[in-house]
Design an enzyme around this catalytic site. Sequence first.
Site, mmCIF file in Angstrom:
data_model
loop_
_atom_site.group_PDB
_atom_site.id
_atom_site.type_symbol
_atom_site.label_atom_id
_atom_site.label_comp_id
_atom_site.label_asym_id
_atom_site.label_seq_id
_atom_site.Cartn_x
_atom_site.Cartn_y
_atom_site.Cartn_z
ATOM 1 N N ASN A 47 0.838 -1.205 0.000
ATOM 2 C CA ASN A 47 0.000 0.000 0.000
ATOM 3 C C ASN A 47 0.874 1.257 0.000
ATOM 4 O OD1 ASN A 47 0.636 -0.729 2.714
ATOM 5 N ND2 ASN A 47 -1.062 0.463 3.508
ATOM 6 N N ILE A 48 0.399 2.262 -0.712
ATOM 7 C CA ILE A 48 1.133 3.519 -0.861
ATOM 8 C C ILE A 48 0.158 4.654 -0.569
ATOM 9 C CG2 ILE A 48 2.500 4.979 -2.412
ATOM 10 C CD1 ILE A 48 3.018 2.421 -4.113
ATOM 11 N N GLU A 49 0.333 5.296 0.587
ATOM 12 C CA GLU A 49 -0.597 6.355 0.992
ATOM 13 C C GLU A 49 -0.122 7.714 0.482
ATOM 14 O OE1 GLU A 49 -1.137 5.729 5.208
ATOM 15 O OE2 GLU A 49 -2.275 3.894 4.827
ATOM 16 N N CYS A 82 -4.053 0.516 -2.530
ATOM 17 C CA CYS A 82 -3.933 -0.726 -1.758
ATOM 18 C C CYS A 82 -2.833 -1.622 -2.318
ATOM 19 C CB CYS A 82 -5.259 -1.473 -1.768
ATOM 20 S SG CYS A 82 -6.545 -0.729 -0.757
ATOM 21 N N GLU A 108 -3.037 -4.791 -2.974
ATOM 22 C CA GLU A 108 -3.568 -5.667 -4.018
ATOM 23 C C GLU A 108 -3.570 -4.950 -5.365
ATOM 24 O OE1 GLU A 108 -4.843 -4.910 -1.071
ATOM 25 O OE2 GLU A 108 -6.222 -6.439 -0.349
ATOM 26 N N CYS A 161 -10.247 -5.147 1.022
ATOM 27 C CA CYS A 161 -11.344 -4.164 1.091
ATOM 28 C C CYS A 161 -12.315 -4.425 -0.064
ATOM 29 C CB CYS A 161 -10.785 -2.751 1.045
ATOM 30 S SG CYS A 161 -10.185 -2.241 -0.590
ATOM 31 N N CYS A 194 -10.920 -3.796 -3.525
ATOM 32 C CA CYS A 194 -9.931 -4.803 -3.958
ATOM 33 C C CYS A 194 -10.597 -6.136 -4.252
ATOM 34 C CB CYS A 194 -8.812 -4.932 -2.935
ATOM 35 S SG CYS A 194 -7.675 -3.530 -3.031
HETATM 36 N N1 THU Z 1 -5.283 -1.481 2.536
HETATM 37 C C1 THU Z 1 -4.745 -2.327 1.608
HETATM 38 O O1 THU Z 1 -3.610 -2.136 1.148
HETATM 39 N N2 THU Z 1 -5.490 -3.375 1.195
HETATM 40 C C2 THU Z 1 -6.757 -3.665 1.651
HETATM 41 O O2 THU Z 1 -7.392 -4.585 1.151
HETATM 42 C C3 THU Z 1 -7.314 -2.886 2.762
HETATM 43 C C4 THU Z 1 -6.597 -1.649 3.120
HETATM 44 C C5 THU Z 1 -4.505 -0.319 2.964
HETATM 45 C C6 THU Z 1 -5.074 0.987 2.519
HETATM 46 C C7 THU Z 1 -4.507 1.948 3.547
HETATM 47 O O3 THU Z 1 -3.212 2.361 3.108
HETATM 48 C C8 THU Z 1 -4.361 1.095 4.794
HETATM 49 O O4 THU Z 1 -4.450 -0.251 4.376
HETATM 50 C C9 THU Z 1 -5.403 1.376 5.861
HETATM 51 O O5 THU Z 1 -6.674 1.314 5.322
#
Ligand code: THU
Length: 132
Positions: free
Chosen positions: A44-46, A55, A57, A90, A93
Amino acid sequence: MAIAKEDLINAATEAREHAYSKYSGYSVGAAIVDDQGRLHVGCNIENAAYPLGSCAEAGAIAAMIQEGGSRIERIAIVGGHDAIAPCTPCGGCRQRIHEFSDDNTVIIVIDDSDEWQEYSIAELLPASFHLD
Ligand code: THU
């Protein structure tokens, strides 16, 4: 030779170490085996502009498509910790995985306690949306 489940989980765990999750503090790694038996990973890259975050995935699927893969044979997702629920994908995804899955696709979810569960996409996304 086929990639073993442990190696797939290790690849997702390694990918997770690259997560850029400074806003949520919740790091996630994903690793895919594609229809040609090849490995693709993502984390994941915010972003300071929160909705722009992506995300793990999504990153792994983007790598698979960019490298010519067309179907997810297995995907391992590593996130969370045992004090909270493991990182099941999520909603968005689930739809992303669905696009490149079939009935045989295995979705492996694992958390810090080394517990893992396996799901099909039909279990995670029943009555899914599709165009064909
Ligand atoms: N996140 C994912 O990378 N994959 C998921 O299926 C659920 C959430 C990440 C998004 C965000 O950067 C962090 O988790 C918190 O929601």
